[in-house]
Motif scaffolding. Structure first.
Motif: not given
Length: 469
Positions: A258-273
């Protein structure tokens, strides 16, 4: 194994940015300075600069980063600015609609305006949501006066003797669907959030398509006009893609389709992941769902095959009625095990009978819906029968007795995250609340990372490209 290190920042941000600059491309700190300078009264914040610098360093080194950035740090711009130095899409995942709206409606437009002179172009961004958030033209085309009957089986226990009540609901649904038809002639995105006034969930289910039920653009008669496919195409071309943890979780569990190929992933509100991944990995068996799936598949099945599905649903209903609510610590009780065994056999027979979807099928969309529902039931039944050590199962009931379900979920998703989240991309996980007692150990382990050796604001962990997590 290389131990994790802390990023404390000894050189000035400008010196570090200059050492990493590729040709004339501006650094993340320069882009951040431009963004801050464009805000009336904006001033540089040391924590914001440090975060931007740490992200740039991790992108270069291939390490991962945990950042606790408290209120007032300005973390959104701190990670969006260095994101524009990375080739290809950068994915930003959030837990709440409020933060997603803040990024798309405020932070990204302001950043794009501010850095356009430095980049020589205006950076682009897109929002990526789950397929069910978009209007499905094939589903809308098949929505007839008889279609709302399908929703009658969602919560039958909540409709005791309610024939008259259902007529009123059918009329209400019909009016809402007609309003969606009018909107379909005007919308450019098909995004549910743009439908104003909106429709209720029951009506939206009749005009949207969950990903597992989608036949695919190549086989769908409306594939060239698909709003969900168009959103994915926009995401592939954007500099920054904003999505949510739930879609990211599904994407990981489905091998990133689903998500396009990428080199950087930023997970904000990471305590919810971790919680969102756990929810995506959870599955359940509900008698009403078996009944609904059987009704969908019945036109494609021989009578005896459909009756086997009905019998399995009845067996599950009886077993759940007898079982007390709570965790099943000693494995599946015999009645529940027998119901799952019957369901597994019945769904496999039904799937074999339906067969593959072919290009000349008269209604591939409905056929795929039937197959997807049966496949989900089969997979869940097999998972429950397996009784794997990493899973936990329980019986769930509400006080009114209208909901009875057999649920299975992973005990922990740390292993799933370690396996799927970090490979072939740099991950920056940030939140205002990551550390406990001044340490990142707990959240690091929950996210599938090695625990850091000491308390720190910024924590990096070597990428699986360099070592095993």
């Amino acid at each position: 194994m290389t131990p994790p290190r802390t990023a404390t920042g000894s050189a000035s941000p400008s010196a570090r940015a200059g050492s990493r600059r590729r040709g004339a491309r501006p650094s993340g700190t320069e882009l951040l300075a431009a963004a801050v300078g464009a805000v009336p009264g904006g001033a540089a914040r040391p924590g914001q600069q440090q975060m931007t610098t740490a992200i740039e360093e991790c992108v270069t080194s291939g390490e991962h980063l945990l950042v606790q950035a408290g209120t007032g740090t300005g973390k959104s711009l701190a990670y969006l600015a260095p994101a524009l130095t990375v080739d290809g899409p950068v994915v930003v995942s959030t837990a709440t609609l409020a933060l997603q709206s803040q990024l798309v409606d405020h932070d990204l437009p302001r950043l794009a305006d501010a850095v356009e002179p430095l980049l020589g172009r205006r950076p682009t961004y897109a929002v990526l949501k789950g397929r069910h958030h978009y209007l499905c033209l094939a589903r809308l085309d098949n929505s007839t006066e008889e279609e709302p009957e399908d929703t009658l089986f969602d919560t039958p226990a909540a409709r005791p003797g309610g024939g008259t009540k259902w007529l009123g609901e059918a009329g209400r649904l019909g009016k809402q669907i007609e309003r969606v038809r009018d909107w379909a002639e005007k919308t450019a995105t098909g995004d549910r959030d743009e439908l104003d006034p909106g429709v209720d969930d029951q009506a939206w289910r009749l005009v949207s398509m969950p990903a597992r039920e989608c036949v695919g653009a190549a086989r769908c008669p409306f594939g060239q006009e698909c709003f969900a496919e168009a959103s994915r195409a926009r995401a592939r071309e954007a500099d920054i893609v904003v999505t949510n943890h739930s879609l990211l979780a599904v994407d990981m569990l489905a091998d990133r389709h689903i998500v396009p190929p990428h080199k950087l992933l930023i997970v904000d509100e990471a305590h919810e992941l971790a919680d969102r991944v756990s929810s995506a990995a959870q599955a359940e068996l509900v008698p009403e769902l078996i009944d609904r799936s059987t009704r969908r598949a019945r036109p494609l099945l021989r009578p005896e095959t459909a009756e086997a599905l009905t019998a399995a649903g009845d067996a599950l209903a009886v077993a759940l009625a007898e079982a007390p609510a709570g965790r099943l610590t000693a494995g599946l009780p015999a009645p529940l095990r027998e119901a799952c065994t019957l369901l597994d056999a019945a769904t496999r027979s039904a799937l074999d009978a339906i067969g593959d979807i072919k290009s000349d099928d008269p209604d591939p969309v409905r056929k795929q819906q039937a197959k997807a529902a049966l496949d989900d039931l089969s997979t869940t039944a097999q998972r429950l029968l397996e009784e794997a050590e990493h899973d936990v199962a329980w019986v769930e009931k509400n006080d009114s007795g209208s909901r009875r379900a057999l649920v299975v979920a992973p005990l922990s998703v740390a292993g799933t995250l370690a396996t799927h989240l970090y490979d072939e991309r740099t991950v920056v996980a940030t939140s205002a609340t990551l550390a406990l007692g001044g340490r990142f150990d707990t959240v690091a382990r929950a996210l599938g990372l090695d625990a850091p050796p000491s308390a720190c604001l910024l924590y990096t962990s070597p990428s699986p490209r360099d070592r095993s997590l």
